[in-house]
Design a protein around this motif. Structure first.
Motif, PDB file in Angstrom:
ATOM      1  N   CYS A 230       0.887  -1.163   0.000  1.00  0.00           N
ATOM      2  CA  CYS A 230       0.000   0.000   0.000  1.00  0.00           C
ATOM      3  C   CYS A 230       0.921   1.207   0.000  1.00  0.00           C
ATOM      4  O   CYS A 230       1.835   1.268   0.808  1.00  0.00           O
TER       5      CYS A 230
ATOM      6  N   CYS B 157      -7.360   3.477   4.871  1.00  0.00           N
ATOM      7  CA  CYS B 157      -6.926   2.146   4.424  1.00  0.00           C
ATOM      8  C   CYS B 157      -8.014   1.104   4.699  1.00  0.00           C
ATOM      9  O   CYS B 157      -8.262   0.230   3.865  1.00  0.00           O
TER      10      CYS B 157
ATOM     11  N   CYS C 183      -4.059  -3.132   2.313  1.00  0.00           N
ATOM     12  CA  CYS C 183      -4.603  -1.970   3.015  1.00  0.00           C
ATOM     13  C   CYS C 183      -5.167  -2.320   4.389  1.00  0.00           C
ATOM     14  O   CYS C 183      -5.049  -1.528   5.325  1.00  0.00           O
TER      15      CYS C 183
END
Length: 105
Positions: free
Chosen positions: A35, A86, A78
């Motif tokens: 991420c 996230c 995430c």
């Protein structure tokens, strides 16, 4: 456009927006995993899938299958972060993957 695509297109649109937001929020932050890289790829996968479904492409199912795989990967990355953006991104990715699998089936 076929009505069977409506839920999937909506899920892809939400995922695209939430991934874009996650990407922006992660700018300048350190990440212990893929991420926000996964968000970039997920945004592109959702966009292409939306286009293929809107065009009623004979390849829409194949694009949706790949989009589901990318969304799963992005959700896995995430959801490892505690950030609200996230977590929201991961949730949208999971829902998008679910809808894309329905089209790919």
């Amino acid at each position: 456009m076929k009505t069977i695509y409506e839920k999937c297109i909506a899920a892809c649109q939400k995922c695209l927006v939430d991934c874009q937001n996650c990407l922006v929020e992660m700018a300048g932050m350190k990440s212990m995993n893929d991420c926000p890289k996964c968000c970039v790829e997920c945004i592109d996968a959702c966009l292409v899938s939306i286009k293929m479904m809107a065009a009623d492409s004979e390849y829409a199912a194949e694009y949706c299958k790949l989009c589901a795989e990318i969304c799963d990967w992005c959700a896995e990355q995430c959801e490892q972060h505690d950030h609200e953006h996230c977590q929201k991104c991961a949730e949208s990715c999971r829902k998008c993957a679910e809808e894309c699998r329905k089209i790919a089936a």
